[in-house]
Write a protein that holds these residues in place. Sequence first.
Motif, short mmCIF file in Angstrom:
data_model
loop_
_atom_site.label_atom_id
_atom_site.label_comp_id
_atom_site.label_asym_id
_atom_site.label_seq_id
_atom_site.Cartn_x
_atom_site.Cartn_y
_atom_site.Cartn_z
N THR A 1 0.83 -1.20 0.00
CA THR A 1 0.00 0.00 0.00
C THR A 1 0.87 1.25 0.00
OG1 THR A 1 -0.17 -0.01 2.40
CG2 THR A 1 -1.93 -1.11 1.19
N TYR B 1 -0.45 9.00 -0.73
CA TYR B 1 0.06 10.20 -1.37
C TYR B 1 -1.03 11.26 -1.40
CZ TYR B 1 -2.23 7.98 -5.41
OH TYR B 1 -3.13 7.38 -6.24
N ARG C 1 0.32 14.20 -8.36
CA ARG C 1 0.61 13.48 -7.12
C ARG C 1 1.78 14.09 -6.37
NH1 ARG C 1 0.39 6.96 -8.15
NH2 ARG C 1 -1.72 6.88 -8.98
N TYR D 1 4.24 12.71 -3.22
CA TYR D 1 4.59 11.61 -2.33
C TYR D 1 5.21 12.15 -1.04
CZ TYR D 1 3.38 8.42 -6.02
OH TYR D 1 2.68 7.73 -6.97
N THR E 1 -3.91 3.49 -0.95
CA THR E 1 -4.35 2.44 -1.86
C THR E 1 -3.27 1.40 -2.10
OG1 THR E 1 -5.40 2.09 -4.02
CG2 THR E 1 -3.63 3.70 -3.93
N HIS E 2 -3.62 0.31 -2.75
CA HIS E 2 -2.65 -0.69 -3.21
C HIS E 2 -2.01 -0.20 -4.49
CE1 HIS E 2 -5.03 -3.42 -0.67
NE2 HIS E 2 -3.90 -4.08 -0.57
N GLU E 3 -0.74 -0.47 -4.66
CA GLU E 3 -0.09 -0.22 -5.94
C GLU E 3 0.73 -1.43 -6.28
OE1 GLU E 3 2.08 3.39 -6.55
OE2 GLU E 3 0.24 4.48 -6.89
N GLY E 4 0.55 -1.92 -7.49
CA GLY E 4 1.24 -3.12 -7.91
C GLY E 4 0.52 -4.35 -7.37
N LYS F 1 -9.83 5.42 -7.03
CA LYS F 1 -9.19 5.26 -5.73
C LYS F 1 -9.90 6.12 -4.70
CE LYS F 1 -4.62 4.38 -7.72
NZ LYS F 1 -4.95 3.02 -8.03
#
Length: 102
Positions: free
Chosen positions: A21, A24, A32, A34, A74-77, A95
């Motif tokens: 997760t 950002y 975005r 980060y 959120t989940h990424e990948g 998202k």
Amino acid sequence: VVVGISLSNRGRGRPMGERGTVGYLIEASNRRHYPVPLPTDIPYATKVQAGQTLNTSRTFDVPAGAQGLGFVYTHEGGFPIDWAIIGGGGWFQGKPVVWLPQ
């Protein structure tokens, strides 16, 4: 900008953590931002004991003119587990965003 975050485990069993997760900030223009990594940040994947909540924060370096800021977690990948739950996630669902007060 500093955003307060609570990591919690509402289960009754064993410690749990969420891998893969990210969090950002997003502007209304979809740009975005980060977080600036700080040694005091508690990682999102930290295992939280059942019934426990850990409070942490993330610090973001955002330009002065940034408008319409929202926090996305959120989940990424990989394959997000919520896609396997009826009514959760999906290809066409955006998202989740928590919009910050101006």
